[in-house]
Motif scaffolding. Structure first.
Motif, PDB file in Angstrom:
ATOM      1  N   HIS A  71      32.332 -10.946 -57.866  1.00 51.36           N
ATOM      2  CA  HIS A  71      32.679  -9.720 -57.138  1.00 51.36           C
ATOM      3  C   HIS A  71      31.595  -8.652 -57.314  1.00 51.36           C
ATOM      4  O   HIS A  71      31.238  -7.965 -56.358  1.00 51.36           O
ATOM      5  CB  HIS A  71      34.028  -9.177 -57.612  1.00 51.36           C
ATOM      6  CG  HIS A  71      35.195 -10.057 -57.250  1.00 51.36           C
ATOM      7  ND1 HIS A  71      36.458  -9.821 -57.728  1.00 51.36           N
ATOM      8  CD2 HIS A  71      35.288 -11.168 -56.465  1.00 51.36           C
ATOM      9  CE1 HIS A  71      37.277 -10.740 -57.241  1.00 51.36           C
ATOM     10  NE2 HIS A  71      36.590 -11.570 -56.485  1.00 51.36           N
TER      11      HIS A  71
ATOM     12  N   GLU B  39      28.536  -9.526 -55.214  1.00 50.65           N
ATOM     13  CA  GLU B  39      28.785  -9.217 -53.806  1.00 50.65           C
ATOM     14  C   GLU B  39      28.699  -7.700 -53.572  1.00 50.65           C
ATOM     15  O   GLU B  39      28.142  -7.254 -52.570  1.00 50.65           O
ATOM     16  CB  GLU B  39      30.168  -9.728 -53.380  1.00 50.65           C
ATOM     17  CG  GLU B  39      30.303 -11.240 -53.421  1.00 50.65           C
ATOM     18  CD  GLU B  39      29.515 -11.931 -52.340  1.00 50.65           C
ATOM     19  OE1 GLU B  39      29.892 -11.798 -51.165  1.00 50.65           O
ATOM     20  OE2 GLU B  39      28.526 -12.611 -52.659  1.00 50.65           O
ATOM     21  N   LYS B  40      29.238  -6.932 -54.499  1.00 49.59           N
ATOM     22  CA  LYS B  40      29.214  -5.475 -54.377  1.00 49.59           C
ATOM     23  C   LYS B  40      27.774  -4.952 -54.370  1.00 49.59           C
ATOM     24  O   LYS B  40      27.419  -4.090 -53.568  1.00 49.59           O
ATOM     25  CB  LYS B  40      29.995  -4.838 -55.531  1.00 49.59           C
ATOM     26  CG  LYS B  40      30.103  -3.334 -55.427  1.00 49.59           C
ATOM     27  CD  LYS B  40      30.925  -2.768 -56.570  1.00 49.59           C
ATOM     28  CE  LYS B  40      31.025  -1.252 -56.455  1.00 49.59           C
ATOM     29  NZ  LYS B  40      31.846  -0.677 -57.515  1.00 49.59           N
TER      30      LYS B  40
ATOM     31  N   HIS C 281      33.798  -7.218 -51.195  1.00 49.11           N
ATOM     32  CA  HIS C 281      33.976  -7.859 -52.500  1.00 49.11           C
ATOM     33  C   HIS C 281      35.378  -7.632 -53.015  1.00 49.11           C
ATOM     34  O   HIS C 281      36.099  -6.745 -52.559  1.00 49.11           O
ATOM     35  CB  HIS C 281      32.957  -7.298 -53.496  1.00 49.11           C
ATOM     36  CG  HIS C 281      33.083  -5.819 -53.672  1.00 49.11           C
ATOM     37  ND1 HIS C 281      33.981  -5.248 -54.535  1.00 49.11           N
ATOM     38  CD2 HIS C 281      32.452  -4.792 -53.047  1.00 49.11           C
ATOM     39  CE1 HIS C 281      33.874  -3.932 -54.458  1.00 49.11           C
ATOM     40  NE2 HIS C 281      32.958  -3.635 -53.557  1.00 49.11           N
TER      41      HIS C 281
END
Length: 115
Positions: free
Chosen positions: A94, A97-98, A104
Motif C-alpha cells: 500500500h 502504491e501511495k 492504495h
C-alpha cells in the motif's frame, strides 16, 4: 473428412476453454475474507478487489497457503510471526502504491483491524 476434423477440433477447444474458465472462476475464492487479526481484531479483506488489481496470486500466497484460516493456523503453529503478513505484505504494498500516486489501501494498522 477434414471439415469434420476442423469442426471437432473447434468444438473440443471451446469445451476445454469453457471448463478452464469455470475452474478459474471457482478457484478465485470468496469476494471478501475476514482475516484473523489477533488481539487487534479481524481484518475485512476485499479479496476480489486485490485479485483484480494484483493479478498474481503468488504475491500473497507465497507467504501463506490458499486455505481457510491459513494465517491463524500459521500463527498458532509459530510459522508466522505477528504482524509479518500485514507489515511485510499489505502495508508495504500500500505504501509503495501511495508513493507512486496510485490508488492504495490503508497504510496504518487501525484502519483495517475491526474490534
Amino acid at each position: 473428412m477434414s471439415r469434420h476434423i476442423v469442426m471437432i477440433t473447434l468444438v473440443t477447444a471451446l469445451i476445454v476453454s469453457l471448463s478452464m474458465a469455470a475452474t478459474h472462476a471457482a478457484s478465485r475464492g470468496p469476494d471478501r475474507i475476514d482475516i484473523f487479526g489477533g488481539r487487534s481484531g479481524n481484518v475485512p479483506f476485499p479479496h476480489a478487489q486485490h485479485q483484480n488489481r494484483i493479478k498474481d496470486c503468488n504475491v500473497c500466497h507465497s507467504v501463506f497457503p490458499q486455505e481457510i484460516a491459513a494465517i491463524k493456523k500459521m500463527k498458532e503453529e509459530g510459522m508466522l510471526k505477528p504482524k509479518k503478513v500485514m507489515n511485510l505484505q499489505c502495508i508495504k504494498c500500500h505504501k509503495e502504491e501511495k508513493k507512486t500516486g496510485k490508488p492504495h489501501g490503508p497504510v496504518t494498522c487501525k484502519t483495517c483491524h475491526v474490534k
